[in-house]
Motif scaffolding. Structure first.
Motif, short mmCIF file in Angstrom:
data_model
loop_
_atom_site.label_atom_id
_atom_site.label_comp_id
_atom_site.label_asym_id
_atom_site.label_seq_id
_atom_site.Cartn_x
_atom_site.Cartn_y
_atom_site.Cartn_z
N ASN A 1 -30.46 -17.42 54.58
CA ASN A 1 -31.19 -18.76 55.32
C ASN A 1 -32.77 -18.18 55.54
O ASN A 1 -33.45 -19.44 54.55
CB ASN A 1 -31.12 -19.13 56.63
CG ASN A 1 -29.74 -19.95 56.61
OD1 ASN A 1 -29.12 -20.27 55.71
ND2 ASN A 1 -28.86 -20.25 58.01
N GLN A 2 -33.12 -17.05 55.78
CA GLN A 2 -34.55 -16.94 55.66
C GLN A 2 -35.04 -16.55 54.43
O GLN A 2 -35.89 -16.51 54.42
CB GLN A 2 -34.94 -15.67 57.23
CG GLN A 2 -33.36 -15.49 58.60
CD GLN A 2 -34.08 -16.36 59.17
OE1 GLN A 2 -34.53 -17.26 59.62
NE2 GLN A 2 -32.33 -17.41 59.09
N GLU A 3 -34.48 -16.16 54.19
CA GLU A 3 -35.25 -15.35 52.76
C GLU A 3 -35.03 -16.76 51.17
O GLU A 3 -35.69 -16.75 50.96
CB GLU A 3 -33.82 -14.67 51.74
CG GLU A 3 -33.62 -13.27 52.25
CD GLU A 3 -34.89 -12.15 52.00
OE1 GLU A 3 -35.01 -12.88 51.16
OE2 GLU A 3 -34.87 -11.63 53.47
N ASP A 4 -33.79 -17.62 51.87
CA ASP A 4 -34.26 -19.00 51.10
C ASP A 4 -35.43 -19.45 51.63
O ASP A 4 -36.54 -20.43 50.67
CB ASP A 4 -32.72 -19.84 51.52
CG ASP A 4 -31.47 -19.14 50.35
OD1 ASP A 4 -31.59 -18.50 49.51
OD2 ASP A 4 -30.78 -19.58 51.04
N ALA A 5 -36.01 -19.67 52.90
CA ALA A 5 -36.81 -20.28 53.53
C ALA A 5 -37.88 -20.02 53.07
O ALA A 5 -39.09 -20.29 51.64
CB ALA A 5 -36.64 -20.31 55.06
N PHE A 6 -38.28 -18.46 53.03
CA PHE A 6 -39.55 -17.74 52.15
C PHE A 6 -39.47 -18.38 50.49
O PHE A 6 -40.88 -18.80 50.52
CB PHE A 6 -39.02 -16.60 52.22
CG PHE A 6 -40.45 -15.72 51.53
CD1 PHE A 6 -41.81 -16.36 52.82
CD2 PHE A 6 -40.78 -14.94 51.07
CE1 PHE A 6 -42.91 -15.08 52.10
CE2 PHE A 6 -41.56 -14.05 50.35
CZ PHE A 6 -42.77 -13.87 50.60
N GLU A 7 -38.16 -18.78 49.85
CA GLU A 7 -38.67 -18.18 48.69
C GLU A 7 -38.95 -20.05 48.15
O GLU A 7 -40.21 -20.24 47.10
CB GLU A 7 -37.16 -18.25 47.76
CG GLU A 7 -36.73 -17.19 48.01
CD GLU A 7 -38.21 -15.59 46.99
OE1 GLU A 7 -38.18 -16.83 46.22
OE2 GLU A 7 -38.16 -15.04 47.35
N GLN A 8 -38.63 -20.35 49.12
CA GLN A 8 -39.10 -22.56 48.57
C GLN A 8 -40.69 -22.17 49.42
O GLN A 8 -41.34 -23.18 48.37
CB GLN A 8 -38.41 -23.31 49.89
CG GLN A 8 -36.67 -23.27 49.25
CD GLN A 8 -37.11 -25.18 49.86
OE1 GLN A 8 -37.58 -25.54 50.34
NE2 GLN A 8 -35.39 -24.73 50.63
N GLU A 9 -41.10 -21.15 49.93
CA GLU A 9 -42.08 -21.68 50.72
C GLU A 9 -43.00 -20.79 49.49
O GLU A 9 -44.58 -21.47 49.24
CB GLU A 9 -42.77 -20.34 51.95
CG GLU A 9 -42.24 -21.71 52.95
CD GLU A 9 -42.68 -21.36 54.67
OE1 GLU A 9 -43.03 -22.58 55.19
OE2 GLU A 9 -42.55 -20.22 55.37
N LYS A 10 -43.02 -19.58 49.41
CA LYS A 10 -43.69 -18.94 48.10
C LYS A 10 -43.22 -19.87 46.91
O LYS A 10 -44.48 -19.63 46.41
CB LYS A 10 -42.48 -18.07 47.88
CG LYS A 10 -43.52 -16.82 46.91
CD LYS A 10 -42.97 -15.20 46.84
CE LYS A 10 -42.79 -14.26 45.34
NZ LYS A 10 -42.42 -13.28 45.69
N ASN A 11 -42.43 -20.60 46.51
CA ASN A 11 -42.47 -21.12 44.67
C ASN A 11 -42.49 -22.47 45.67
O ASN A 11 -43.43 -22.72 44.02
CB ASN A 11 -41.01 -20.76 44.93
CG ASN A 11 -40.13 -19.50 43.64
OD1 ASN A 11 -41.29 -18.70 43.73
ND2 ASN A 11 -39.16 -18.79 43.69
#
Length: 551
Positions: free
Chosen positions: A341-351
């Motif tokens: 979930n943490q990786e997905d959240a970071f990817e959303q914020e990044k992309n």
């Protein structure tokens, strides 16, 4: 254009006629931000009086940019995919002015000036205040906290510090963000490091900060990957800070040997962990064992992937409680699986929100450390040459005294040779001095401005949390709509606005998709119950035009 500017002025000063807004849908996000205390938190951002009044346009007819206007300018940049503030001078100002509710919205110079005046301690307090607000409104859950590091690469030409990028497997110019998130991936607090700090050093720092903000008993479990595997850290977390931990064990030979023995001789310890519903068979199992690390026994879970044969070893300080099934190793393994979930959240914020772009663009010019080091080395060499010359001169002086009393051919030849050495060293010293003169002290050397980047990322985190809580108000198939798709489907949806008796009436155009149309209608009803306010303090009231079949 003149009519539109007049309409804008009317919009902000008195009751006006309807004005078209191509970002009317983004007002939904602004409303949720206000409900979560965004504008109040921005106003709490501490400045000394001199810094606060530095955000001035010297022209007497133009007003000062407020903190709320700066914050909403950053929101506008994220929604419109504007990667850096210097692009603000190239955009159409009308839409920007409407969104920020400002006749003269912040320019790139206003934002640069604002960032220059930011105090590191004040920005850290700003991040803490955001966490308090989000916790107060039930957006974040503090029982289980995930801590992870994310490298944000810098591709500019400036000379900045370098960090090892684990995913790319190389050292590169970058800044690292260490973030503490809740179990759903919502960001709580974070810290930026550009000095090569590793996660083992940062975990205690973030845990202490969380305890300072929310109290010592709030955070129960801290979860991190094998980058934080260290017995001293485990002892500090459990004994000194009073929190349990879950981590992945490193694959050292001793641990691998112990695990191999258990798999070979104690298969009865393994319990079912995950069934594949389609194949109708067990695909993962887990064993609850004790493994020794540096002479200390830790409770560990050996997780086997029965399809691939891959083995992961989790280590934890959580003690087994027969009365609490969550303390079973199967429950602990499921907690760690939420790490994605943490990786997905970071990817959303990044992309979706351009986090990496907003974090890396601000640089501070600093004294040229490389040139200074070269100068220091050359200065030491020159000093060494001076010492050599003084020593030779002393010896020549002694020989001259001897020659005054006694003529000796050997002594004369030694003196002559020493004179030659002296000239040689003088030539070398002169060459070193010429090298110093050629060093360019003015060559640009930079460091990443972590204070400005922290402020920007804090705003992105607030926006991300507001988006999640907005779409979770109503449970349907659009409740988990990611930010990138929401930008296209909702936030960049048009409509009209009208200011009546301090109420900003926002009427959204009908959506083509009937399901999302009905969802937004429900969303508007929910928001209207809480009377959110616009950046200028007007009460926002939402409506959606009736849906009609698309022809």
């Amino acid at each position: 254009m003149i009519k539109l500017k007049k309409a804008l002025i009317d919009q902000f000063n008195r009751d006006a006629e309807e004005v078209r807004n191509s970002l009317a849908g983004a007002r939904l996000l602004q409303a949720q931000l206000d409900i979560l205390g965004y504008n109040k938190t921005l106003n709490m951002l501490r400045f000394d009086e001199m810094a606060d009044y530095s955000i001035f346009d010297p022209t007497p007819y133009k007003k000062r940019c407020t903190k709320v206007e700066i914050g909403n300018a950053l929101t506008y940049m994220i929604l419109k995919d504007i990667p850096a503030q210097y692009y603000l001078n190239l955009i159409q100002k009308d839409e920007y002015a409407l969104f920020t509710e400002s006749i003269r919205p912040p320019s790139k110079d206003d934002i640069y000036e604002f960032q220059k005046r930011l105090d590191p301690q004040a920005v850290e307090e700003f991040v803490d205040n955001i966490a308090r607000k989000l916790h107060k409104h039930g957006v974040i859950d503090l029982n289980i906290v995930f801590i992870d590091g994310h490298v944000i690469a810098y591709f500019g030409k400036a000379s900045v510090s370098k960090i090892r990028h684990a995913t790319r497997g190389r050292i590169m110019k970058a800044i690292e963000m260490f973030s503490a998130n809740d179990i759903k991936g919502n960001p709580i607090i974070f810290v930026l490091k550009s000095d090569g700090s590793n996660i083992k050093q940062v975990i205690p720092e973030l845990v202490k900060r969380l305890q300072r903000i929310f109290g010592k008993q709030t955070v129960k479990i801290v979860v991190f990957d094998r980058g934080g595997f260290k017995t001293e850290l485990f002892i500090e977390l459990k004994d000194e800070l009073g929190v349990d931990f879950i981590s992945l064990a490193v694959r050292n030979p001793k641990i691998i040997k112990e695990v191999a023995e258990i798999i070979k001789n104690k298969l009865e310890l393994f319990k079912p962990l995950h069934f594949d519903s389609e194949e109708r068979k067990l695909v993962k199992d887990v064993a609850d064992v004790t493994l020794t690390v540096k002479g200390i026994g830790f409770r560990c879970g050996i997780i086997r992937d029965l399809k691939t044969g891959k083995i992961n070893i989790q280590v934890t300080s959580i003690k087994k409680d027969e009365k609490n099934c969550k303390t079973e190793m199967t429950g602990i393994a499921k907690i760690y699986s939420k790490h994605w979930n943490q990786e997905d959240a970071f990817e959303q914020e990044k992309n979706g929100m351009g986090l990496d772009k907003h974090a890396r663009y601000d640089l501070i010019q600093i004294p040229n450390a490389a040139a200074e080091n070269k100068k220091n080395k050359l200065s030491k060499q020159i000093k060494s040459k001076d010492n050599e010359m003084n020593s030779i001169r002393g010896e020549i002086s002694t020989l001259e005294k001897i020659l005054k009393t006694k003529q000796d051919v050997n002594i004369s030849s030694i003196k002559k040779r020493m004179g030659g050495e002296l000239k040689k060293i003088e030539t070398e010293k002169k060459a070193l001095m010429e090298k110093i003169e050629k060093i360019d002290d003015d060559e640009a050397f930079y460091k990443l401005n972590t204070t400005a980047s922290t402020f920007k990322i804090a705003n992105i985190n607030y926006l991300f949390s507001a988006h999640n809580s907005l779409f979770n108000r109503i449970k349907n198939k659009y409740s988990n709509l990611d930010f990138n798709r929401a930008k296209i489907m909702v936030y960049q949806h048009g409509g009209s606005e009208k200011l009546i008796n301090n109420r900003l009436i926002i009427t959204l155009d009908p959506f083509r998709n009937k399901t999302i149309h009905n969802f937004v209608v429900e969303l508007c009803d929910e928001l209207n119950k809480e009377s959110p306010r616009s950046p200028k303090g007007h009460i926002m009231e939402f409506h959606v035009k009736d849906w009609k079949p698309h022809r």
